[in-house]
Structures are given as C-alpha cells and as structure tokens.
Design a protein around this motif. Structure first.
Motif, PDB file in Angstrom:
ATOM      1  N   LEU A   1       1.903   1.561  -3.458  1.00 48.26           N
ATOM      2  CA  LEU A   1       0.980   2.374  -4.299  1.00 48.26           C
ATOM      3  C   LEU A   1       0.690   3.920  -3.831  1.00 48.26           C
ATOM      4  CD1 LEU A   1      -1.742  -0.672  -4.237  1.00 48.26           C
ATOM      5  CD2 LEU A   1      -0.243   0.151  -6.137  1.00 48.26           C
ATOM      6  N   LEU A   2       0.907   4.336  -2.685  1.00 52.51           N
ATOM      7  CA  LEU A   2       0.680   5.553  -2.372  1.00 52.51           C
ATOM      8  C   LEU A   2       1.859   6.502  -2.957  1.00 52.51           C
ATOM      9  CD1 LEU A   2      -0.477   7.888  -0.711  1.00 52.51           C
ATOM     10  CD2 LEU A   2       1.277   7.208   1.183  1.00 52.51           C
TER      11      LEU A   2
ATOM     12  N   ASN B   1       0.699  -1.282   0.036  1.00 51.86           N
ATOM     13  CA  ASN B   1       0.028  -0.118   0.089  1.00 51.86           C
ATOM     14  C   ASN B   1       0.905   1.308   0.022  1.00 51.86           C
ATOM     15  OD1 ASN B   1      -2.275  -1.713  -0.221  1.00 51.86           O
ATOM     16  ND2 ASN B   1      -2.604  -1.613   2.097  1.00 51.86           N
TER      17      ASN B   1
ATOM     18  N   CYS C   1       0.628   7.049  -6.509  1.00 54.75           N
ATOM     19  CA  CYS C   1      -0.301   7.942  -6.461  1.00 54.75           C
ATOM     20  C   CYS C   1       0.330   9.153  -6.635  1.00 54.75           C
ATOM     21  CB  CYS C   1      -1.227   7.770  -5.728  1.00 54.75           C
ATOM     22  SG  CYS C   1      -2.435   6.461  -5.820  1.00 54.75           S
TER      23      CYS C   1
ATOM     24  N   MET D   1      -5.063   5.158  -0.288  1.00 54.94           N
ATOM     25  CA  MET D   1      -3.868   4.566   0.036  1.00 54.94           C
ATOM     26  C   MET D   1      -3.544   4.956   1.641  1.00 54.94           C
ATOM     27  SD  MET D   1      -3.008   2.106  -2.127  1.00 54.94           S
ATOM     28  CE  MET D   1      -4.870   1.977  -2.374  1.00 54.94           C
TER      29      MET D   1
END
Length: 160
Positions: free
Chosen positions: A26-27, A23, A30, A66
């Motif tokens: 993924l943050l 996660n 982003c 996220m």
C-alpha cells in the motif's frame, strides 16, 4: 463454524497482527499515485485541483500513514479479560467482555468488517475491526463471539 474452519476450545490468549507486507504494498501504491499526480500537475494533463487532491491524499496522508503502519503494525489481542485493539489510525482500545452488547459482521464498502457495539454507558460506543494477518473478518467475528460466550456472564449477540 465458518466454512471448514473449526475453533479450538483452548482459550489461550490469541494475538493477530496486521501484515507488514500488505502495508508495504500500500505504501508503494501511495508513492506511485503521488508521483503520477505530481507528473500530471507539472505537465498539465489534468485539472490542477484533481492533482492537488491526489498529492494531498496519497502523498501527505497516505505515505506517512502506511510508513507508520509498517513501523508499528496494528494488532488484536484476545484473552479471558476481553480484547485489546491497536491500529495506526486509532488509539489503543481495551474492551472487556462485559462491555460488549453485540458483535456483528457488516459490509463497509466492498469489504466485510467486524462491528463491536458496546453497552450504553461504556467509554466507547462501537469499534470496527478489519482483517488481521490473514484472518478474514468472518473468522475474527467467530473468534470474538466464541471467546465472549466462554468468558462473559451474559451472552454476546451473534448477528453474522
């Protein structure tokens, strides 16, 4: 049995949690796409509509989602009563073994997911579970079917 994996028939409560490191990655993705969309918008390299969609999706939706997934990662708990699934994108769901009609492995886009269909009249029609803490979807489906067969009066359909 999937591949070389063998289930241990202890039927102890099992807890699987989403990976915080995944996660966090993924943050970062982003944040990078939000900055890139903003940069491309300011300097006019791409149509403003494309940049606004990038900022909206990655910045306004992706970054908070996220961040929440890192603070409170989702989990799947399996025991003799059924299973409990909590995800940052959905409400906490508890499903007993007697409410399940079938457990299937389905392709959603490029990834496999576990599709749990509930009996008609249940509070929930269906539930989709993705991988959890290194458990691939095949393994999660195998665990759910195995626990379900052990603790449920009716057999759970196996379609994977």
């Amino acid at each position: 049995m999937v591949g070389s994996m063998v289930l241990v028939n202890t039927y102890e409560p099992l807890m699987m949690q989403q990976e915080r490191l995944r996660n966090a990655r993924l943050l970062l993705v982003c944040v990078a796409f939000t900055v890139a969309s903003y940069y491309l918008w300011i300097y006019g390299y791409i149509n403003i509509l494309v940049c606004m969609v990038g900022i909206l999706f990655f910045g306004i939706i992706g970054i908070p989602a996220m961040t929440m997934a890192i603070i409170k990662p989702g989990y799947l708990r399996v025991d003799e009563n059924g299973f409990e699934f909590d995800n940052v994108n959905a409400r906490k769901v508890k499903i007993s073994w007697d409410q399940i009609e079938s457990i299937q492995l389905r392709n959603v886009g490029l990834y496999k997911h576990v599709h749990v269909r509930c009996l008609p009249g249940s509070r929930r029609n269906a539930l989709i579970i993705s991988r959890m803490s290194g458990y691939p979807a095949e393994r999660i489906a195998e665990i759910l079917v195995d626990y379900g067969e052990n603790f449920r009066q009716n057999q759970v359909d196996q379609e994977y």
